[in-house]
Design a protein around this motif. Structure first.
Motif, PDB file in Angstrom:
ATOM      1  N   UNK A  17    -118.807  11.151 -45.701  1.00 16.70           N
ATOM      2  CA  UNK A  17    -119.009  10.029 -44.783  1.00 16.70           C
ATOM      3  C   UNK A  17    -118.289  10.261 -43.458  1.00 16.70           C
ATOM      4  N   UNK A  18    -117.107  10.876 -43.513  1.00 15.53           N
ATOM      5  CA  UNK A  18    -116.339  11.116 -42.287  1.00 15.53           C
ATOM      6  C   UNK A  18    -117.094  12.051 -41.355  1.00 15.53           C
ATOM      7  N   UNK A  19    -117.826  13.009 -41.928  1.00 14.65           N
ATOM      8  CA  UNK A  19    -118.566  13.978 -41.117  1.00 14.65           C
ATOM      9  C   UNK A  19    -119.785  13.365 -40.446  1.00 14.65           C
ATOM     10  N   UNK A  20    -120.174  12.156 -40.837  1.00 17.95           N
ATOM     11  CA  UNK A  20    -121.378  11.528 -40.282  1.00 17.95           C
ATOM     12  C   UNK A  20    -121.020  10.189 -39.655  1.00 17.95           C
ATOM     13  N   UNK A  21    -121.483   9.998 -38.429  1.00 18.67           N
ATOM     14  CA  UNK A  21    -121.188   8.731 -37.751  1.00 18.67           C
ATOM     15  C   UNK A  21    -121.881   7.561 -38.432  1.00 18.67           C
ATOM     16  N   UNK A 124    -118.286  22.382 -38.571  1.00 16.66           N
ATOM     17  CA  UNK A 124    -117.114  21.589 -38.959  1.00 16.66           C
ATOM     18  C   UNK A 124    -115.925  21.905 -38.062  1.00 16.66           C
ATOM     19  N   UNK A 125    -115.744  23.179 -37.715  1.00 21.00           N
ATOM     20  CA  UNK A 125    -114.644  23.547 -36.823  1.00 21.00           C
ATOM     21  C   UNK A 125    -114.814  22.892 -35.460  1.00 21.00           C
ATOM     22  N   UNK A 126    -116.053  22.852 -34.977  1.00 15.66           N
ATOM     23  CA  UNK A 126    -116.311  22.246 -33.673  1.00 15.66           C
ATOM     24  C   UNK A 126    -115.986  20.758 -33.680  1.00 15.66           C
ATOM     25  N   UNK A 127    -116.353  20.090 -34.778  1.00 13.86           N
ATOM     26  CA  UNK A 127    -116.102  18.642 -34.859  1.00 13.86           C
ATOM     27  C   UNK A 127    -114.649  18.325 -35.162  1.00 13.86           C
ATOM     28  N   UNK A 128    -113.962  19.208 -35.904  1.00 12.93           N
ATOM     29  CA  UNK A 128    -112.631  18.887 -36.392  1.00 12.93           C
ATOM     30  C   UNK A 128    -111.499  19.333 -35.488  1.00 12.93           C
ATOM     31  N   UNK A 129    -111.794  19.998 -34.390  1.00  9.31           N
ATOM     32  CA  UNK A 129    -110.731  20.450 -33.489  1.00  9.31           C
ATOM     33  C   UNK A 129    -110.160  19.269 -32.719  1.00  9.31           C
ATOM     34  N   UNK A 130    -108.938  19.442 -32.221  1.00  8.35           N
ATOM     35  CA  UNK A 130    -108.284  18.370 -31.473  1.00  8.35           C
ATOM     36  C   UNK A 130    -108.921  18.140 -30.117  1.00  8.35           C
ATOM     37  N   UNK A 131    -109.667  19.147 -29.605  1.00  6.76           N
ATOM     38  CA  UNK A 131    -110.418  19.029 -28.360  1.00  6.76           C
ATOM     39  C   UNK A 131    -111.673  19.882 -28.493  1.00  6.76           C
ATOM     40  N   UNK A 132    -112.579  19.733 -27.553  1.00  4.68           N
ATOM     41  CA  UNK A 132    -113.834  20.483 -27.627  1.00  4.68           C
ATOM     42  C   UNK A 132    -113.550  21.970 -27.435  1.00  4.68           C
TER      43      UNK A 132
END
Length: 317
Positions: A17-21, A124-132
């Motif tokens: 669920x966290x991975x999907x808005x 997942x790495x792209x979404x989970x990083x502290x910045x883009x």
């Protein structure tokens, strides 16, 4: 559902669920292959779960929360507050970019013909990083077309045919079952079962020409053929050359140093021997370590390297 199974299900559901808005109950139920009502019950349980704060009591910010109107009226799940997950360390944009570049490199290797898992991890790495993360790409090379055909051969389970320029300058047609692709510095190597030699052989990609994916099935695959840890295997025809090398750089030559080679160290340099199939390979090896490695003997080896270096320097005049 048993208690243990229910816990496993919840632990899988939360990151999903966290991975999907926003996601519908029906879509989640189809993904986990359970009844929609089981998803609704689980989401209601998540919404009253959390981690107690410093006072060991639960405040509103210590609990998961959802968009209740969407959930009750539209059967849509939207997490509006995440607990503990946001407090975990994240990769910086630079760290995520480096990892993504590494994953792009791995996706180019033939043994990773099924790259869906790599694509998922990259996302997942792209979404989970502290910045883009920065936009990165692995630069193409002259061997990319050959690598693509090797990937195609592995995916189809068929042999690869090509012309190969050997160390002695002779060209032969080879049929090979590709097993692994490896790189050392800027050079790429294919390790595969050679049907001409009926043994595992190593081929430099820049010496391969006219590669073709055949329709003949592979008779060997990586699971069947144990590959040695070292890229280069000794041969009775190898030439043995004595060199001096900086002690810190000696591990870089581990694949070339024969077992039982004599070794002496003085003033930060090591004198030892390496095996090469021909002096052309020796020239490339020494050129890759300028000021670090020096050929001592035999005299013809020193002469071959010195002449090659002089010819190269003359081009700059």
């Amino acid at each position: 559902m048993q208690a243990g199974d229910k816990l496993t299900f919840l632990l899988s559901l939360v990151p999903y669920l966290i991975e999907r808005d926003r996601v519908s109950v029906t879509e989640v139920a189809e993904h986990f292959k359970v009844a929609p009502q089981q998803i609704r019950d689980a989401v209601s349980l998540i919404a009253v779960s959390g981690v107690p704060g410093e006072t060991t009591t639960y405040q509103s910010e210590d609990l998961f929360d959802i968009a209740w109107d969407d959930f009750l009226d539209n059967d849509q799940i939207v997490l509006t507050n995440q607990v503990a997950i946001d407090d975990s360390p994240r990769f910086s944009a630079r760290e995520a970019s480096a990892l993504i570049a590494g994953l792009q490199y791995l996706s180019a290797l033939p043994e990773n013909a099924d790259r869906s898992a790599i694509a998922s991890l990259t996302s997942k790495l792209s979404r989970g990083a502290s910045a883009v993360p920065s936009q990165v790409a692995v630069e193409g090379s002259e061997t990319d077309a050959t690598l693509a055909l090797i990937r195609e051969s592995v995916a189809a389970g068929v042999q690869l045919r090509f012309d190969y320029l050997g160390s002695r300058g002779q060209s032969e047609s080879r049929n090979v079952d590709p097993l692994r692709v490896e790189s050392i510095d800027a050079d790429w190597y294919l390790r595969g079962w050679c049907h001409l030699r009926e043994a595992v052989r190593t081929f430099r990609l820049d010496r391969i020409s006219n590669p073709v994916v055949t329709s003949e099935p592979m008779s060997h695959n990586p699971a069947d053929v144990p590959l040695p840890d070292t890229l280069f295997e000794p041969s009775p025809d190898d030439l043995v050359v004595t060199i001096d090398v900086a002690s810190a750089a000696e591990p870089l030559l581990a694949d070339y140093i024969p077992d039982g080679a004599q070794r002496s160290e003085r003033d930060g340099r090591v004198r030892t021997s390496v095996r090469v199939s021909h002096y052309h390979g020796l020239k490339r090896l020494i050129a890759s370590m300028p000021g670090v490695a020096t050929v001592i003997e035999p005299a013809e080896a020193r002469e071959a390297v010195a002449r090659w270096a002089a010819e190269g320097a003359a081009r700059y005049r």
